[in-house]
Design a protein around this motif. Structure first.
Motif, mmCIF file in Angstrom:
data_model
loop_
_atom_site.group_PDB
_atom_site.id
_atom_site.type_symbol
_atom_site.label_atom_id
_atom_site.label_comp_id
_atom_site.label_asym_id
_atom_site.label_seq_id
_atom_site.Cartn_x
_atom_site.Cartn_y
_atom_site.Cartn_z
ATOM 1 N N LEU A 1 -5.192 -0.409 9.391
ATOM 2 C CA LEU A 1 -4.747 -1.745 9.028
ATOM 3 C C LEU A 1 -3.328 -1.763 8.481
ATOM 4 O O LEU A 1 -2.614 -2.768 8.647
ATOM 5 C CB LEU A 1 -5.703 -2.354 8.003
ATOM 6 N N VAL A 2 -2.916 -0.705 7.827
ATOM 7 C CA VAL A 2 -1.583 -0.693 7.212
ATOM 8 C C VAL A 2 -0.572 0.093 8.038
ATOM 9 O O VAL A 2 0.577 0.267 7.609
ATOM 10 C CB VAL A 2 -1.636 -0.144 5.767
ATOM 11 N N ALA A 3 -0.967 0.541 9.221
ATOM 12 C CA ALA A 3 -0.051 1.303 10.074
ATOM 13 C C ALA A 3 1.096 0.414 10.534
ATOM 14 O O ALA A 3 0.917 -0.758 10.851
ATOM 15 C CB ALA A 3 -0.802 1.860 11.277
ATOM 16 N N ARG A 4 2.270 0.995 10.596
ATOM 17 C CA ARG A 4 3.447 0.242 11.048
ATOM 18 C C ARG A 4 3.589 0.262 12.576
ATOM 19 O O ARG A 4 4.326 -0.550 13.126
ATOM 20 C CB ARG A 4 4.717 0.801 10.409
ATOM 21 N N SER A 5 2.913 1.153 13.223
ATOM 22 C CA SER A 5 2.976 1.240 14.686
ATOM 23 C C SER A 5 1.565 1.401 15.236
ATOM 24 O O SER A 5 0.812 2.276 14.791
ATOM 25 C CB SER A 5 3.852 2.427 15.114
ATOM 26 N N GLY B 1 6.912 0.377 -6.265
ATOM 27 C CA GLY B 1 5.894 0.357 -7.306
ATOM 28 C C GLY B 1 5.221 -0.991 -7.385
ATOM 29 O O GLY B 1 4.914 -1.623 -6.368
ATOM 30 N N ALA B 2 4.987 -1.478 -8.605
ATOM 31 C CA ALA B 2 4.316 -2.761 -8.802
ATOM 32 C C ALA B 2 5.132 -3.931 -8.271
ATOM 33 O O ALA B 2 4.593 -5.031 -8.090
ATOM 34 C CB ALA B 2 4.020 -2.959 -10.288
ATOM 35 N N TRP B 3 6.409 -3.716 -8.002
ATOM 36 C CA TRP B 3 7.272 -4.789 -7.481
ATOM 37 C C TRP B 3 7.189 -4.915 -5.962
ATOM 38 O O TRP B 3 7.863 -5.771 -5.371
ATOM 39 C CB TRP B 3 8.719 -4.545 -7.906
ATOM 40 N N SER B 4 6.374 -4.094 -5.323
ATOM 41 C CA SER B 4 6.310 -4.113 -3.856
ATOM 42 C C SER B 4 5.783 -5.438 -3.330
ATOM 43 O O SER B 4 6.161 -5.878 -2.235
ATOM 44 C CB SER B 4 5.442 -2.953 -3.353
ATOM 45 N N ARG B 5 4.902 -6.112 -4.093
ATOM 46 C CA ARG B 5 4.418 -7.426 -3.653
ATOM 47 C C ARG B 5 5.562 -8.461 -3.648
ATOM 48 O O ARG B 5 5.594 -9.351 -2.793
ATOM 49 C CB ARG B 5 3.296 -7.923 -4.556
ATOM 50 N N VAL B 6 6.483 -8.353 -4.581
ATOM 51 C CA VAL B 6 7.607 -9.282 -4.610
ATOM 52 C C VAL B 6 8.518 -9.037 -3.409
ATOM 53 O O VAL B 6 8.986 -9.983 -2.753
ATOM 54 C CB VAL B 6 8.391 -9.159 -5.929
ATOM 55 N N VAL B 7 8.773 -7.768 -3.098
ATOM 56 C CA VAL B 7 9.585 -7.452 -1.925
ATOM 57 C C VAL B 7 8.873 -7.941 -0.662
ATOM 58 O O VAL B 7 9.500 -8.510 0.244
ATOM 59 C CB VAL B 7 9.863 -5.937 -1.859
ATOM 60 N N GLN B 8 7.562 -7.755 -0.606
ATOM 61 C CA GLN B 8 6.787 -8.281 0.518
ATOM 62 C C GLN B 8 6.960 -9.800 0.632
ATOM 63 O O GLN B 8 7.149 -10.341 1.734
ATOM 64 C CB GLN B 8 5.307 -7.937 0.332
ATOM 65 N N TYR C 1 0.828 -1.205 0.000
ATOM 66 C CA TYR C 1 0.000 0.000 0.000
ATOM 67 C C TYR C 1 0.861 1.254 0.000
ATOM 68 O O TYR C 1 0.514 2.260 -0.621
ATOM 69 C CB TYR C 1 -0.946 -0.040 1.211
ATOM 70 N N GLU C 2 2.005 1.206 0.668
ATOM 71 C CA GLU C 2 2.977 2.295 0.554
ATOM 72 C C GLU C 2 3.653 2.253 -0.819
ATOM 73 O O GLU C 2 4.016 3.300 -1.363
ATOM 74 C CB GLU C 2 4.037 2.165 1.646
ATOM 75 N N ALA C 3 3.849 1.064 -1.344
ATOM 76 C CA ALA C 3 4.392 0.809 -2.686
ATOM 77 C C ALA C 3 5.702 1.547 -2.963
ATOM 78 O O ALA C 3 5.839 2.215 -3.988
ATOM 79 C CB ALA C 3 3.351 1.156 -3.744
ATOM 80 N N PRO C 4 6.704 1.396 -2.088
ATOM 81 C CA PRO C 4 7.984 2.063 -2.366
ATOM 82 C C PRO C 4 8.705 1.488 -3.577
ATOM 83 O O PRO C 4 9.592 2.137 -4.142
ATOM 84 C CB PRO C 4 8.785 1.825 -1.078
#
Length: 557
Positions: A157-161, A107-114, A102-105
């Protein structure tokens, strides 16, 4: 006499010790994204080994407890989980396991990094992944179907803290995947809210702040078409349960640090998600995310145990030499490693496809790849982790090594979000209702055409033959061939991705280990033998134990 002790395996930073994980990410990600993400993976890999693993050990030793009543007899239904497990959930949030897409640092590759982060997290997190995957799916679902609720809840839901987590409550006593038989009702309160009443038979993430729940509004038709989707905040403003009664916690084979409960909903106040109706259809996006995470768990557990097994092989002495010097052991571990490489290739590719779709790419293959990937990698993970437990001998069967629980926790992924047969049936539905089957075969043809280096010829020919066998099954999907078709598609696509990675490693790295993995993987059948030439009645008798053609009960009589 000086006592002798075998040197145990030493866990380390798996991003450094697991070449398959590192090379798969390097092959798939653009160079700048890989270079930047590598720093994230390296730091988190160290944290996983040094901080998370001890927390997981503690969480597994202190299982959740259900406290039904307070000392004065009041019903409180408190679920106590150990602080170490809550800490693992908080670390997952802090590290962005939910937030990244959701932050998508990247871009579209953020799911792979996840996916890379979850691979490092899952085996040493005592199944703290469960509330995180449900939270990721809930954020995706609300974003897609209800902007108003999304604006209110997705930032939490997407908060880091201090973020929220979410549950997903579908299963009832009437059936798991057969949600059309759900009996939970929803009564309109007249102010945009509904009162839910029913029994949810398996509810994970019961310590979350909210849950997404399927229920049938009063007057709605039966079957899955009559179900609607509701958002429930579990607690009232005073901290009491929102019409929720805990019947008991489940006593499970694995995932023992994770609280899983039977819950009664008694006038539980809820709000509809995206209006009334189409509840099951709205769950589709969440289900794809959940299946993606489930597919990551198999290779994650395998990779963790494989790293330990490789280290142990260099330490363990048998018959005068190290395991690492014995050909019989090397051949066996290499076969497991080939399956692991295939799992990683498929799971990370599917993450890339889903990430691209979330960023506007017209790639419907995500709908087909999600069940195929989960189906294959969940079962492959069970096989591989079982084999790897054996590689440690008796120590692998001893609980305090932490090795047995990896296999038990991996096994749940064959059940979560659909069993193998349910997923195969889902694949049939997709093939029958869309043109994704031909699209997947076209993608295979395109990839096959790219395997141009001579060392890939045998592997390429094997995959091409499997693709030819699958074409008529894709054209006319048939339930009698459903598992064969789904498994064949998954394994053939895995083999193709594995071959692509092998060619890249040959060209870019001068490394032939990827080719060895592709060779080993494709020596096992990619498409199972067909059973159409065996009489259906004979298959039925064999399956149900009706030997002699009579039901077992009649025969006994």
């Amino acid at each position: 006499m000086t006592p002798f002790f075998q040197d145990p395996p030493h866990p380390g930073n798996r991003f450094r010790t697991d070449p398959t994980l590192r090379l798969t990410l390097e092959h798939l990600l653009p160079r700048d994204a890989f270079d930047e993400a590598s720093r994230l993976f390296d730091r988190f890999g160290a944290r996983a080994a040094e901080e998370l693993a001890p927390l997981a050990d503690e969480a597994e030793r202190h299982e959740p407890e259900h406290v039904a009543f307070d000392p004065w007899g009041r019903r409180i239904d408190r679920i106590d989980v150990h602080a170490s497990w809550l800490k693992l959930v908080a670390i997952g949030q802090e590290e962005g396991l939910v937030a990244l897409p959701y932050e998508a640092p990247y871009g579209a590759w953020s799911r792979v990094v996840q996916a890379g982060m979850v691979n490092l997290f899952d085996p040493v997190a005592a199944m703290a992944t469960c509330p995180l995957v449900m939270t990721d799916g809930a954020a995706r679902l609300l974003t897609d179907h209800d902007p108003e609720l999304a604006a209110r809840h997705v930032p939490k839901l997407v908060a880091r803290s201090g973020g929220w987590t979410s549950g997903q409550w579908m299963t009832e006593t009437t059936g798991g995947s057969d949600v059309g038989r759900s009996e939970t009702t929803a009564r309109d309160l007249g102010d945009g809210r509904y009162a839910l009443n029913g029994l949810k038979w398996f509810t994970s993430a019961t310590t979350s702040q909210m849950a997404l729940v399927l229920a049938r509004p009063e007057g709605a038709p039966g079957g899955s078409r009559g179900l609607s989707l509701f958002l429930v905040e579990l607690r009232n403003p005073d901290g009491s349960w929102n019409g929720i009664r805990v019947r008991r916690l489940k006593d499970k084979l694995g995932t023992r640090a994770l609280p899983t409960a039977e819950l009664e909903l008694v006038d539980t106040v809820a709000v509809p998600v995206g209006g009334i109706g189409r509840g099951v259809a709205k769950m589709g996006g969440l289900l794809n995310i959940a299946r993606l995470w489930s597919s990551w768990s198999g290779p994650a557990g395998t990779g963790h145990l494989l790293a330990l097994a490789r280290d142990y092989a260099r330490r363990r002495e048998v018959f005068g030499s190290k395991l690492a010097d014995r050909p019989i052991h090397l051949a066996w571990i290499a076969r497991i490693a080939a399956e692991y490489e295939a799992m990683l290739a498929l799971t990370f590719n599917t993450a890339a496809v889903m990430g691209a779709a979330e960023h506007g790419a017209n790639d419907g293959l995500a709908r087909l790849l999600a069940p195929l990937t989960k189906l294959a990698c969940a079962r492959q993970g069970v096989w591989a982790t079982s084999e790897l437990v054996e590689s440690f001998g008796g120590a692998g069967y001893v609980e305090d090594t932490g090795i047995p629980r990896i296999m038990r926790n991996v096994h749940v992924n064959c059940i979560w979000e659909g069993t193998t047969s349910v997923l195969a049936h889902d694949v049939l539905r997709v093939l029958g209702a869309t043109d994704l089957g031909p699209a997947l075969l076209d993608d295979m043809d395109r990839r096959l055409a790219g395997l141009t280096h001579a060392p890939m010829d045998r592997v390429r020919g094997t995959i091409a033959a499997a693709r030819h066998m699958l074409a008529p099954l894709v054209a006319e999907p048939d339930e009698t061939q459903a598992r064969r078709l789904a498994w064949g598609l998954a394994r053939s696509y895995q083999a193709l991705l594995l071959a692509e990675a092998a060619q890249w490693r040959l060209v870019e790295k001068g490394d032939r280990s990827g080719l060895a993995a592709a060779e080993l993987f494709t020596r096992e059948p990619l498409v199972a033998p067909q059973t159409a030439d065996i009489a259906e009645t004979a298959l039925r008798d064999l399956a149900l134990g009706n030997h002699g053609g009579a039901d077992a009960e009649d025969a006994a009589a």
